[in-house]
Design an enzyme around this catalytic site. Structure first.
Site, PDB file in Angstrom:
ATOM      1  N   LYS A   1       0.820  -1.222   0.000  1.00 54.30           N
ATOM      2  CA  LYS A   1       0.000   0.000   0.000  1.00 54.30           C
ATOM      3  C   LYS A   1       0.846   1.261   0.000  1.00 54.30           C
ATOM      4  O   LYS A   1       0.633   2.147  -0.809  1.00 54.30           O
ATOM      5  CB  LYS A   1      -0.820   0.097   1.296  1.00 54.30           C
TER       6      LYS A   1
ATOM      7  N   ARG B   1      -9.615   2.955   8.409  1.00 58.84           N
ATOM      8  CA  ARG B   1      -9.403   1.549   8.735  1.00 58.84           C
ATOM      9  C   ARG B   1     -10.578   0.985   9.528  1.00 58.84           C
ATOM     10  O   ARG B   1     -10.570  -0.189   9.865  1.00 58.84           O
ATOM     11  CB  ARG B   1      -8.134   1.409   9.575  1.00 58.84           C
TER      12      ARG B   1
ATOM     13  N   ARG C   1      11.204  -7.320   5.810  1.00 55.02           N
ATOM     14  CA  ARG C   1      11.273  -5.897   5.435  1.00 55.02           C
ATOM     15  C   ARG C   1      12.307  -5.133   6.278  1.00 55.02           C
ATOM     16  O   ARG C   1      12.313  -5.224   7.507  1.00 55.02           O
ATOM     17  CB  ARG C   1       9.878  -5.288   5.653  1.00 55.02           C
TER      18      ARG C   1
ATOM     19  N   ARG D   1      11.035  -2.382  11.418  1.00 53.08           N
ATOM     20  CA  ARG D   1       9.944  -1.758  12.179  1.00 53.08           C
ATOM     21  C   ARG D   1       9.588  -2.633  13.373  1.00 53.08           C
ATOM     22  O   ARG D   1       9.535  -3.852  13.256  1.00 53.08           O
ATOM     23  CB  ARG D   1       8.713  -1.614  11.279  1.00 53.08           C
TER      24      ARG D   1
ATOM     25  N   ARG E   1      -1.919  -8.154  13.235  1.00 51.52           N
ATOM     26  CA  ARG E   1      -2.336  -7.085  12.307  1.00 51.52           C
ATOM     27  C   ARG E   1      -3.243  -7.644  11.218  1.00 51.52           C
ATOM     28  O   ARG E   1      -4.174  -6.977  10.765  1.00 51.52           O
ATOM     29  CB  ARG E   1      -1.110  -6.394  11.698  1.00 51.52           C
TER      30      ARG E   1
HETATM   31  P1  AMP Z   1       0.671   1.194   8.473  1.00 49.61           P
HETATM   32  O1  AMP Z   1       1.958   1.906   8.290  1.00 49.61           O
HETATM   33  O2  AMP Z   1      -0.435   1.737   7.613  1.00 49.61           O
HETATM   34  O3  AMP Z   1       0.824  -0.300   8.366  1.00 49.61           O
HETATM   35  O4  AMP Z   1       0.198   1.478   9.984  1.00 49.61           O
HETATM   36  C1  AMP Z   1       0.965   1.038  11.079  1.00 49.61           C
HETATM   37  C2  AMP Z   1       0.116   1.009  12.337  1.00 49.61           C
HETATM   38  O5  AMP Z   1      -0.353   2.337  12.637  1.00 49.61           O
HETATM   39  C3  AMP Z   1      -1.146   0.152  12.259  1.00 49.61           C
HETATM   40  O6  AMP Z   1      -0.914  -1.212  12.526  1.00 49.61           O
HETATM   41  C4  AMP Z   1      -2.008   0.810  13.338  1.00 49.61           C
HETATM   42  O7  AMP Z   1      -1.586   0.425  14.626  1.00 49.61           O
HETATM   43  C5  AMP Z   1      -1.663   2.295  13.190  1.00 49.61           C
HETATM   44  N1  AMP Z   1      -2.589   2.961  12.241  1.00 49.61           N
HETATM   45  C6  AMP Z   1      -2.298   3.441  10.997  1.00 49.61           C
HETATM   46  N2  AMP Z   1      -3.384   3.974  10.411  1.00 49.61           N
HETATM   47  C7  AMP Z   1      -4.406   3.812  11.303  1.00 49.61           C
HETATM   48  C8  AMP Z   1      -5.791   4.129  11.278  1.00 49.61           C
HETATM   49  N3  AMP Z   1      -6.367   4.700  10.205  1.00 49.61           N
HETATM   50  N4  AMP Z   1      -6.533   3.831  12.375  1.00 49.61           N
HETATM   51  C9  AMP Z   1      -5.975   3.260  13.457  1.00 49.61           C
HETATM   52  N5  AMP Z   1      -4.685   2.900  13.541  1.00 49.61           N
HETATM   53  C10 AMP Z   1      -3.886   3.178  12.479  1.00 49.61           C
END
Ligand code: AMP
Length: 206
Positions: A13, A88, A122, A156, A167
């Site tokens: 993404k 989300r 990663r 990460r 996740r």
């Molecule tokens: P990502 O980089 O998009 O994989 O996001 C990493 C983490 O940030 C996710 O696993 C969530 O814990 C948090 N996060 C990111 N976007 C959201 C969202 N829209 N709502 C809630 N938590 C989020």
């Protein structure tokens, strides 16, 4: 153009959102990146978000929405944007409806085992380079070291297998309903293949 991109963690993404936003000249908004920025700067929001992110849980809607609303009000979003990792949850999607009308939603599809393989491998570098120690053509030449600048690579905190599996569960349970929510404007894209191949599929769909 107002777009959003969904998909399980590790589906690509973030990479695709960045490439497509650049091609279309629109802003790229990643709530995950915004949270990581707060964590790096050790803000109060960052400290709170980290307690959820490290477990693979979602940050509460209210906290996420407040942060998102500040970002979307910035001037670079006036010409359109690509939302990456937001919304989300259904309440986030409802809140978004009051702010903007989304033109198209992209759903990148990838199987769980491929997600785990990609994410456990990663690695990134501070300079922006990215690698994958589980994928031969993305491995760094020297173990754990950036080919471009020589710095030590970073993994990460939420890319540990146990967190990744959680996740995935969270994605199906909390974000899954959004596939139906956006069904009238949503199209699926196969996430298997090179970055360029997936980008091409998305551009065709748009
Ligand atoms: P990502 O980089 O998009 O994989 O996001 C990493 C983490 O940030 C996710 O696993 C969530 O814990 C948090 N996060 C990111 N976007 C959201 C969202 N829209 N709502 C809630 N938590 C989020």
């Amino acid at each position: 153009m107002k777009l959003l991109i969904m998909g399980p963690p590790g589906a690509g993404k973030g990479t695709q959102a960045q490439v497509i936003a650049k091609k279309l000249g629109i802003a790229h908004i990643s709530t995950g990146e915004l949270f990581r920025g707060h964590i790096k700067n050790q803000t109060e929001l960052g400290k709170l978000a980290k307690t959820f992110i490290d477990k693979g849980e979602l940050v509460p809607d209210e906290v996420t929405l407040n942060m998102f609303k500040v970002r979307i009000a910035e001037s670079d979003c006036a010409n359109g944007f690509m939302l990456d990792g937001f919304p989300r949850t259904v309440p986030q999607a409802d809140a978004l409806k009051d702010i903007a009308e989304i033109d198209k939603a992209i759903s990148i599809v990838l199987e769980d085992e491929e997600v785990v393989k990609r994410l456990t491998g990663r690695r990134t570098c501070e300079c922006g380079a990215f690698y994958n120690v589980n994928i031969s053509f993305l491995m760094p030449q020297v173990d754990n070291t950036c080919d471009k600048c020589g710095k030590t690579l970073i993994q990460r905190d939420d890319d540990q297998e146990i967190t990744i599996r959680n996740r995935l569960v969270v994605y199906r349970r909390q974000t899954g309903p959004l596939l139906d929510y956006y069904k009238d404007i949503l199209f699926d894209v196969n996430g298997v293949g090179s970055v360029e191949e997936v980008t091409e599929r998305i551009m065709e769909g748009l």
